[in-house]
Design an enzyme around this catalytic site. Sequence first.
Site, short mmCIF file in Angstrom:
data_model
loop_
_atom_site.label_atom_id
_atom_site.label_comp_id
_atom_site.label_asym_id
_atom_site.label_seq_id
_atom_site.Cartn_x
_atom_site.Cartn_y
_atom_site.Cartn_z
N ASP A 105 0.87 -1.18 0.00
CA ASP A 105 0.00 0.00 0.00
C ASP A 105 0.91 1.23 0.00
O ASP A 105 1.94 1.22 0.65
CB ASP A 105 -0.89 0.00 1.25
CG ASP A 105 -2.09 0.91 1.10
OD1 ASP A 105 -3.23 0.42 1.10
OD2 ASP A 105 -1.89 2.15 0.98
N GLU A 126 -19.13 -4.71 3.51
CA GLU A 126 -18.45 -4.28 4.73
C GLU A 126 -19.31 -4.74 5.90
O GLU A 126 -20.54 -4.72 5.84
CB GLU A 126 -18.32 -2.75 4.76
CG GLU A 126 -17.24 -2.26 3.84
CD GLU A 126 -17.05 -0.75 3.90
OE1 GLU A 126 -17.32 -0.14 4.94
OE2 GLU A 126 -16.62 -0.20 2.88
N LYS A 181 -35.17 -3.76 2.55
CA LYS A 181 -35.36 -3.08 3.83
C LYS A 181 -35.44 -1.58 3.54
O LYS A 181 -34.46 -0.96 3.11
CB LYS A 181 -34.17 -3.40 4.73
CG LYS A 181 -34.23 -2.79 6.09
CD LYS A 181 -34.86 -3.74 7.06
CE LYS A 181 -34.99 -3.08 8.43
NZ LYS A 181 -36.00 -3.72 9.25
N CYS A 219 -19.68 2.01 -2.33
CA CYS A 219 -19.91 1.27 -3.57
C CYS A 219 -21.17 1.67 -4.34
O CYS A 219 -21.07 2.14 -5.47
CB CYS A 219 -19.94 -0.22 -3.27
SG CYS A 219 -18.48 -0.77 -2.39
N ARG A 272 -18.10 6.96 4.56
CA ARG A 272 -18.21 7.35 3.15
C ARG A 272 -19.66 7.30 2.67
O ARG A 272 -20.34 6.29 2.84
CB ARG A 272 -17.32 6.46 2.28
CG ARG A 272 -15.85 6.85 2.40
CD ARG A 272 -14.98 5.93 1.59
NE ARG A 272 -14.92 4.59 2.15
CZ ARG A 272 -14.24 3.59 1.59
NH1 ARG A 272 -13.60 3.78 0.47
NH2 ARG A 272 -14.22 2.40 2.17
#
Length: 404
Positions: free
Chosen positions: A30, A142, A236, A245, A312
């Site tokens: 990274d 996630e 939901k 995403c 995010r």
Amino acid sequence: MKIGVVGLGYVGLVTASVLADHKNEIAGVDIDNRRIEKLKAGTVPLFEPHLSDYLSRNGDLMTFSDNYQILENCRAVFVCTPSPTMNGRIDTRYVEESCANIARVNDNCTIIIKSTVVPGTAKMIKRNTGMPIISNPEFTREGSAISDTEKPDRVVIGGENTEIAEKIWQFTRSPVVKTTNENAELIKYASNAFLATKISFINEIANLCERIPGADVETVSKGMGYDRRIAPYFLKAGLGYGGSCFPKDTEALVTYARELGVSLLLVEATISVNAKRVRHAVEIIDLAMRKRSLLKVCVLGIAFKNNTDDLRESRALDLVRELSRLGYEIRIYDPAFSGNLINVEACESIEKCVEWAEAIVVAAEWNQFRLIEKMQLSKPVFDLRRILDGASFTDYWGTGIWKE
Ligand code: UGA
């Protein structure tokens, strides 16, 4: 097998840890040196359930560096670097740069792209680098990324000479879709866009339910979900989808299609329905608060969903900003996020947050928020994610339920 992973965010770190757990030697790269230092010191740089267990029990199989040179002897290298959107258009610069850097240190490996990229990207990189490129999109969420990677519903592998990728993921025993790079790239976008469409669809039905005496979107959704053709997942209703995403991928897909002369009307509608969710919730909260002359609101859940600390495209964060703009005093509580936001104090416990507030907003689906059902609250409660039993409160509003 020695496998490289470039980009150690949610996707890269989870991929690396799971592959190490299946006895592969991992070289992780990274460009963020602080992240590398943390990993070397055994600290997990992000919140993801079970990730720290996986990292600590496989420490001796994993090497981390900000130098691509450690990828020298890898047989395959996964690319998990970001593919953000710029003005709605995908920016593949980081993915391209990662691939070029891999090619410089190791021209004897297969590059496997996990990053979400529009069709044609893998072929373009193949032309530019001369390397074999496999497209292997990921479908992990996630918050449940480890189990999603251990047992995905399917593994999609696009490109030629896919044996190495098939071998790496063999342990999952999941169905494998072997196809072209372009199909693999599009499967990812079409899947995310479809899931986002399900969410916007049920959110529109929720708006309708709010106008029909006796209606409740949770029951409508449950009744729909028993139909196997529809399935109960991603139905939901709530505050709308967020995260790193769905918002980005739906935008990128629409722009990509438009550039090819194709209008994706359903996906465009999905995006605009989602964009109205926060405003809708704020209008309801604001009206109720004014009627009762209340000013102090606590918001439970600030990340884009439960089981993550990721802010995010968080709709909860948008909601906080909007309520703050209207002059409300706000405190937040989130089990995974402990930082402070401008003008907003983060409480250390749910009890303290609720005790201080004159009204409570539930903005994420953490199980522990159900604790407030036992508090015998007479304050207004706005259940934007429909996780509470409304009967436990005297002043309750829930997404998709009619209320006088
Ligand atoms: C999503 C996809 O679910 C993964 O398959 C994909 O791999 C990933 O994007 C990606 O492209 O990397 P993620 O963004 O982690 O995963 O989170 P989701 O669990 O899908 O939730 C996205 C948003 O939709 C959240 O804000 C969530 O609260 C909301 N949501 C989800 C709803 O409002 N209703 C639902 O029924 C489900």
